[in-house]
Design an enzyme around this catalytic site. Structure first.
Site, PDB file in Angstrom:
ATOM      1  N   TRP A 106       0.837  -1.211   0.000  1.00 54.45           N
ATOM      2  CA  TRP A 106       0.000   0.000   0.000  1.00 54.45           C
ATOM      3  C   TRP A 106       0.865   1.252   0.000  1.00 54.45           C
ATOM      4  CZ3 TRP A 106      -4.180  -1.417  -1.945  1.00 54.45           C
ATOM      5  CH2 TRP A 106      -4.793  -2.603  -1.583  1.00 54.45           C
ATOM      6  N   ASP A 176      -1.073   6.721   6.502  1.00 57.26           N
ATOM      7  CA  ASP A 176      -2.209   5.860   6.165  1.00 57.26           C
ATOM      8  C   ASP A 176      -2.422   4.952   7.379  1.00 57.26           C
ATOM      9  OD1 ASP A 176      -3.840   3.793   5.339  1.00 57.26           O
ATOM     10  OD2 ASP A 176      -2.644   3.228   3.590  1.00 57.26           O
ATOM     11  N   LYS A 200     -12.072  -1.535   7.772  1.00 55.35           N
ATOM     12  CA  LYS A 200     -11.359  -2.473   8.637  1.00 55.35           C
ATOM     13  C   LYS A 200     -11.783  -2.293  10.092  1.00 55.35           C
ATOM     14  CE  LYS A 200      -8.008  -2.031   5.139  1.00 55.35           C
ATOM     15  NZ  LYS A 200      -8.151  -3.307   4.464  1.00 55.35           N
TER      16      LYS A 200
HETATM   17  C1  LIG Z   1      -3.273   0.100   4.694  1.00 55.81           C
HETATM   18  C2  LIG Z   1      -4.130   0.165   3.474  1.00 55.81           C
HETATM   19  N1  LIG Z   1      -4.100   1.276   2.713  1.00 55.81           N
HETATM   20  C3  LIG Z   1      -4.846   1.392   1.598  1.00 55.81           C
HETATM   21  C4  LIG Z   1      -5.696   0.379   1.195  1.00 55.81           C
HETATM   22  C5  LIG Z   1      -6.478   0.543  -0.067  1.00 55.81           C
HETATM   23  O1  LIG Z   1      -7.784   0.843   0.250  1.00 55.81           O
HETATM   24  P1  LIG Z   1      -8.978   0.798  -0.808  1.00 55.81           P
HETATM   25  O2  LIG Z   1      -9.169  -0.628  -1.203  1.00 55.81           O
HETATM   26  O3  LIG Z   1     -10.120   1.359  -0.027  1.00 55.81           O
HETATM   27  O4  LIG Z   1      -8.595   1.659  -1.956  1.00 55.81           O
HETATM   28  C6  LIG Z   1      -5.775  -0.785   1.966  1.00 55.81           C
HETATM   29  C7  LIG Z   1      -6.708  -1.841   1.577  1.00 55.81           C
HETATM   30  O5  LIG Z   1      -6.812  -2.901   2.114  1.00 55.81           O
HETATM   31  C8  LIG Z   1      -4.975  -0.885   3.136  1.00 55.81           C
HETATM   32  O6  LIG Z   1      -4.999  -1.989   3.894  1.00 55.81           O
END
Ligand SMILES: Cc1ncc(COP(=O)(O)O)c(C=O)c1O
Length: 364
Positions: A106, A176, A200
């Site tokens: 991510w 994030d 989550k």
């Molecule tokens: C830490 C983290 N950041 C970003 C995301 C991406 O999120 P999205 O699927 O809502 O775009 C995720 C998805 O699981 C994640 O675990």
């Protein structure tokens, strides 16, 4: 399963388990929300009833996380992925430089996306060891004129978490926190912007929460598409356009539930207890092994392997038969992953540990 609703223990990394009490309240209010004669799904977002829902959600989140007044709280759409773009578009406001620490997929996606918008540098990465640790980074590693530093605080896929908050001096730190928000208190003197997809620890998918220091808002370049400018959302109280009404409502219900159950501090204590016993079971086992450096282990996503993909598969299947679902590791890494967010009951973790012990005894 023989519980009231035949519910399983769901170890999904997201969307994931929500508190049963919240689901029951949502069910109770589904057809007629608090005497309004309609469900929240059917309600105009411009109605007084809905305004109360979003206002209370924001106020409760501010209380839970002790968010200072000089930070705005935004409820947006587009998931975490849109924040990979919105952060650089809005925050690359002077030198157009930003420094990223890449600790998983991510963070890497965020880094790659940011590269489209400015001079982006990867300061440190743990990809050399399959993202199984968090690199140590100090203030000297960042460019003095960087517009911001970016981290992914908890790495959902690899099961790691920053054991420290990088010292960035006066450079705004962006984090994030999609997979760990509300599992611990946040020191706002260290973070300028924290964002999190809800699916989550907070609510069903649909809403992304952005908590951002107000001085960082209002710098998007001319020509920025309207939805991608934090300023528009801030000025309109997250109501520039139709917000993800139902997700915000459920998030608000989760916030009320957390406030009534000891807040973030109590959650953190419970999360430590749950993670500790699962990690202890892994460390005591001669079959299962953890995949992350001990000091960098996540409280939310516990990753482990047997070392034999067939045995992993066998255990995952057995767990499913026993009402413990979604224990398969992310498709990119394999192995096992137990996501034990706030709403995972302690009994779920106990049941998993019991089954791991039984499985190991059988394999001896
Ligand atoms: C830490 C983290 N950041 C970003 C995301 C991406 O999120 P999205 O699927 O809502 O775009 C995720 C998805 O699981 C994640 O675990």
């Amino acid at each position: 399963m023989s519980n009231k609703y035949d519910r399983v223990f769901n170890f999904s990394a997201g969307p994931s388990v929500l508190p049963l009490e919240v689901l029951e309240n949502v069910q109770k209010d589904l057809l007629n929300y608090k005497g309004t004669g309609q469900s929240v799904m059917e309600m105009s977002h411009r109605s007084a009833e809905y305004q109360k829902i979003i206002d209370e959600a924001e106020a409760d989140l501010r209380t839970l996380l002790n968010i200072p007044d000089d930070y705005s709280v935004l409820f947006l759409q587009g998931g975490g992925t849109l924040q990979f773009s919105m952060v650089p578009i809005n925050l690359l406001r002077n030198s157009k430089k930003a420094d990223y620490i890449v600790t998983g997929q991510w963070a890497k996606k965020a880094y790659k996306e940011a590269c489209k918008f400015g001079d982006i540098r990867c300061v440190a990465s743990s990809e050399d060891k399959t993202f199984s640790y968090i690199p140590k980074v100090s203030k000297e590693d960042f460019r003095e004129d960087a517009d911001y530093v970016y981290i992914c605080y908890n790495n959902t896929i690899y099961g790691s978490k920053f054991p420290y908050i990088p010292d960035t001096g006066d450079i705004p730190l962006v984090a994030d926190m999609s997979s760990c928000i509300l599992s611990e208190e946040i020191d706002w003197s260290k973070f300028a912007c924290v964002w999190a997809g809800a699916q989550k620890n907070v609510a069903p998918a649909g809403v992304t929460i952005v908590i951002i220091r107000k001085d960082l808002i209002g710098h998007a370049p001319e020509g920025t598409p309207v939805y991608l400018d934090y300023k528009i959302h801030d000025e309109k109280g997250s109501m520039y356009n139709t917000p993800p009404c139902f997700s915000i409502y459920v998030a608000g219900e989760v916030f009320k539930y957390l406030l009534a159950n000891g807040g973030v501090k109590a959650m953190h204590e419970k999360d430590i207890r749950k993670a500790q016993k699962l990690y202890d079971a892994i460390d005591e086992s001669s079959l299962f092994k953890g995949t992350v450096e001990k000091e960098d282990r996540s409280l939310m996503n516990v990753t482990f392997v047997t070392g034999d993909p067939d045995l992993d598969k066998e255990f995952i299947a057995l767990a499913k038969e026993n009402g413990l679902i979604n224990l398969k590791g992310h498709r990119s890494v394999g192995g096992l992953r137990a996501s034990i967010y706030n709403a995972m009951p302690e009994e779920g973790v106990d049941a998993l540990i019991d089954l791991m012990k039984k499985f190991e005894a059988e394999k001896k």
